[in-house]
Design a protein around this motif. Sequence first.
Motif, PDB file in Angstrom:
ATOM      1  N   ALA A   1       1.049  -1.074  -0.132  1.00 62.12           N
ATOM      2  CA  ALA A   1       0.104  -0.709  -0.259  1.00 62.12           C
ATOM      3  C   ALA A   1       1.134   1.001   0.204  1.00 62.12           C
ATOM      4  CB  ALA A   1      -1.190  -0.011   1.027  1.00 62.12           C
ATOM      5  N   GLU A   2       0.405   2.522  -0.319  1.00 58.30           N
ATOM      6  CA  GLU A   2       1.092   3.760  -0.356  1.00 58.30           C
ATOM      7  C   GLU A   2      -0.185   4.769   0.140  1.00 58.30           C
ATOM      8  OE1 GLU A   2       2.405   4.273  -4.107  1.00 58.30           O
ATOM      9  OE2 GLU A   2       0.956   5.646  -4.591  1.00 58.30           O
ATOM     10  N   TRP A   3       1.237   6.108   0.883  1.00 54.60           N
ATOM     11  CA  TRP A   3       0.313   6.413   0.938  1.00 54.60           C
ATOM     12  C   TRP A   3       1.513   7.782   0.752  1.00 54.60           C
ATOM     13  CZ3 TRP A   3       2.960  10.478   5.007  1.00 54.60           C
ATOM     14  CH2 TRP A   3       2.854  11.816   5.684  1.00 54.60           C
ATOM     15  N   ARG A   4       0.330   8.548  -0.183  1.00 51.65           N
ATOM     16  CA  ARG A   4       1.005   9.968  -1.064  1.00 51.65           C
ATOM     17  C   ARG A   4       0.545  11.787  -0.669  1.00 51.65           C
ATOM     18  NH1 ARG A   4       2.387   9.616  -5.786  1.00 51.65           N
ATOM     19  NH2 ARG A   4       3.123   6.853  -7.104  1.00 51.65           N
ATOM     20  N   VAL A   5       1.249  12.272  -0.383  1.00 53.91           N
ATOM     21  CA  VAL A   5       1.382  13.579   0.224  1.00 53.91           C
ATOM     22  C   VAL A   5       1.158  14.724  -0.769  1.00 53.91           C
ATOM     23  CG1 VAL A   5       1.306  15.676   2.204  1.00 53.91           C
ATOM     24  CG2 VAL A   5       1.881  13.009   1.827  1.00 53.91           C
ATOM     25  N   LYS A   6       0.533  15.106  -2.072  1.00 50.07           N
ATOM     26  CA  LYS A   6      -0.023  16.268  -2.540  1.00 50.07           C
ATOM     27  C   LYS A   6      -0.214  17.656  -2.047  1.00 50.07           C
ATOM     28  CE  LYS A   6      -1.530  15.156  -6.478  1.00 50.07           C
ATOM     29  NZ  LYS A   6      -0.524  14.481  -7.821  1.00 50.07           N
ATOM     30  N   PHE A   7       0.772  18.406  -2.428  1.00 48.30           N
ATOM     31  CA  PHE A   7       1.540  20.130  -1.860  1.00 48.30           C
ATOM     32  C   PHE A   7       0.210  20.985  -2.891  1.00 48.30           C
ATOM     33  CE2 PHE A   7       3.842  17.362   0.210  1.00 48.30           C
ATOM     34  CZ  PHE A   7       4.097  18.247   1.357  1.00 48.30           C
ATOM     35  N   LEU A   8       0.337  22.139  -2.478  1.00 50.72           N
ATOM     36  CA  LEU A   8      -0.245  22.999  -3.615  1.00 50.72           C
ATOM     37  C   LEU A   8      -0.867  22.350  -4.568  1.00 50.72           C
ATOM     38  CD1 LEU A   8       3.326  24.193  -4.926  1.00 50.72           C
ATOM     39  CD2 LEU A   8       2.350  25.169  -2.871  1.00 50.72           C
ATOM     40  N   ARG A   9      -2.754  22.056  -3.982  1.00 54.55           N
ATOM     41  CA  ARG A   9      -3.886  21.428  -4.514  1.00 54.55           C
ATOM     42  C   ARG A   9      -5.156  21.563  -3.763  1.00 54.55           C
ATOM     43  NH1 ARG A   9       0.408  20.432  -7.759  1.00 54.55           N
ATOM     44  NH2 ARG A   9       0.771  18.658  -8.432  1.00 54.55           N
ATOM     45  N   SER A  10      -5.793  22.363  -4.466  1.00 52.69           N
ATOM     46  CA  SER A  10      -7.351  22.977  -3.913  1.00 52.69           C
ATOM     47  C   SER A  10      -8.194  21.676  -4.601  1.00 52.69           C
ATOM     48  CB  SER A  10      -7.353  24.580  -3.868  1.00 52.69           C
ATOM     49  OG  SER A  10      -6.281  24.983  -2.867  1.00 52.69           O
ATOM     50  N   PRO A  11      -9.491  21.414  -3.825  1.00 52.79           N
ATOM     51  CA  PRO A  11     -10.347  20.749  -4.212  1.00 52.79           C
ATOM     52  C   PRO A  11     -11.363  22.030  -4.552  1.00 52.79           C
ATOM     53  CG  PRO A  11     -10.393  20.330  -2.052  1.00 52.79           C
ATOM     54  CD  PRO A  11      -9.615  21.385  -2.492  1.00 52.79           C
ATOM     55  N   ILE A  12     -11.071  21.584  -7.082  1.00 58.59           N
ATOM     56  CA  ILE A  12     -12.715  22.347  -7.442  1.00 58.59           C
ATOM     57  C   ILE A  12     -13.751  21.659  -7.483  1.00 58.59           C
ATOM     58  CG2 ILE A  12     -10.833  23.634  -7.471  1.00 58.59           C
ATOM     59  CD1 ILE A  12     -10.948  23.068 -10.044  1.00 58.59           C
ATOM     60  N   GLU A  13     -13.866  19.965  -7.622  1.00 56.39           N
ATOM     61  CA  GLU A  13     -15.074  19.256  -7.477  1.00 56.39           C
ATOM     62  C   GLU A  13     -15.064  17.969  -6.754  1.00 56.39           C
ATOM     63  OE1 GLU A  13     -17.723  18.446 -11.499  1.00 56.39           O
ATOM     64  OE2 GLU A  13     -16.053  19.476 -11.790  1.00 56.39           O
ATOM     65  N   ILE A  14     -16.277  17.365  -6.654  1.00 57.56           N
ATOM     66  CA  ILE A  14     -15.988  16.106  -6.760  1.00 57.56           C
ATOM     67  C   ILE A  14     -16.888  15.625  -7.631  1.00 57.56           C
ATOM     68  CG2 ILE A  14     -16.466  13.789  -5.105  1.00 57.56           C
ATOM     69  CD1 ILE A  14     -16.406  16.480  -2.794  1.00 57.56           C
ATOM     70  N   ILE A  15     -15.758  14.231  -9.036  1.00 57.53           N
ATOM     71  CA  ILE A  15     -16.583  13.973  -9.621  1.00 57.53           C
ATOM     72  C   ILE A  15     -17.842  13.077  -9.194  1.00 57.53           C
ATOM     73  CG2 ILE A  15     -15.814  12.777 -11.806  1.00 57.53           C
ATOM     74  CD1 ILE A  15     -12.587  14.313 -11.475  1.00 57.53           C
ATOM     75  N   PRO A  16     -18.836  12.865 -10.283  1.00 62.94           N
ATOM     76  CA  PRO A  16     -19.624  11.431  -9.549  1.00 62.94           C
ATOM     77  C   PRO A  16     -19.691  10.549 -11.109  1.00 62.94           C
ATOM     78  CG  PRO A  16     -20.743  13.409 -11.222  1.00 62.94           C
ATOM     79  CD  PRO A  16     -19.237  14.234 -10.724  1.00 62.94           C
ATOM     80  N   SER A  17     -19.824   9.366 -10.292  1.00 63.40           N
ATOM     81  CA  SER A  17     -20.321   7.596 -10.738  1.00 63.40           C
ATOM     82  C   SER A  17     -20.878   8.193 -12.282  1.00 63.40           C
ATOM     83  CB  SER A  17     -20.203   6.442 -10.488  1.00 63.40           C
ATOM     84  OG  SER A  17     -21.968   6.773  -9.535  1.00 63.40           O
TER      85      SER A  17
END
Length: 488
Positions: free
Chosen positions: A296-312
Amino acid sequence: MTTFVCRRWFQFCSRQYNRTSNKLYKETLRSVSTKPSIPHVCIVGSGPAGFYTAQQLLKHHKTVHVDIYDKLPVPFGLVRFGVAPDHPEVKNCINQFTKTAKNDRFAFIGNVTVGKDITVKKLKKSYDAIIMCYGADDDRILGIPGENLHGVLSARSFVGWYNGLPEDRNLDVNLNCDTAVVIGHGNVAIDVCRILLTPVSILKRTDITQHSLEVLENSQIKRVYMVGRRGPLQVAFTIKEIREMTKLPGCRSVLDPHLFKNLSEQVSGLPRPRKRLTELMIKTALDTPSEAEVDAEWRVKFLRSPIEIIPSNDGKQVAGIKLRVNRLEGTGESAKAIPTDEVEEIPCGMVLRSIGYKSIPIDDSVPFDNNQGIIPNIGGRVTGMKGIYCSGWVRRGPTGVILSTMSDGFEIGKLVADDLNSADIDISNETVKGKDKVLDDLDKDGVVPVMFADWERIDELEKTRGVSIGKPREKFTTVEDMLEAAFD
């Protein structure tokens, strides 16, 4: 002659008796008039803020009686329901709180909701001072499209779910996806990531709830992203939490090495805690193990802001998240995230929101700042309300760890004690009797209070339940079960 002597002796004795009686009477009056009144203080909320405040109040005032009210039948608030189950050492403060609870001048009164079962207005008739110490029961939201999709959860609720908070007992947690995204770069965000990726064999030895353990045992999640809007030098998590992630069995930590290559030059001028944290992140970013070595892995993302959650495709479930790439303007803690035109997407089946919490008003008679999520106050004294105080998150906002809450509790506890000692609070009202009148009123209204001795029965039963399945305790997760255990 004999008669005269007897009469004189009787007169002498009478005068002596009258003098003595009069002296005793005056001394009794003086004693009554100068006998100090016993002040009664009510604290709302039995978490760290409440108990640390009570501890200092009892220490700095030698006669005060302190009663803590809580809406749940069990005490300790955030320590019981917020601290991660694999961090038992953080819960050691419960021993100190229990010592406070054993003080003859203290009472815990659980299963009583202030603002509903009893109003602050009524409490003021029974107490010389009231201290609001309840925490943050609401979440800050992202405010973006798709936030209401199935699979989007509050990190606070998720923590409550695996820690046994009754209101989160039936949270719909679906872990039948391979990727989860956690929004936030604080300690709670890391706690959530760690619980999702920790081998169940380890969690089974903690006090995590059995219902959550069963769901985690069947989890399909292998990858967790932790997303934050600013850079490595602005993260809110601490070194202990990230060190734990780097040592998680079967899991690798992935931090973008390009962001860290040039940070070494800036490290030397940082404050020591930030310096050590940054050095660990640099080491982690540059020494990431290969995928072949882990499950498994844990990834840290910097300099990112959520703008939309994409639906199925059916429009009901989370299928991914769209992020805006940011750039930093400024340096250090004051650096601001400035959005760019660049956008990226991460496919995922779960999004956990961990961007902060806020307190809520519980009684109309107490002023509340809805924008800041706090009770307006000046140094802990509630604005415009004599004898009303606040401490902890409801005073200063949901920031810091238990240590900072302890400092706040110590400050306010001493402040109230000083106000009582200096007569800034009038304690001469003989009708103020503390919990006795309140308990009578609650009984008439059919409210069943839980005292500390009742909690101790719950405590023993939870430990017994835990021993039978190899855990330190198995918590009761409904109010009904707690009450049955308390009064069985």
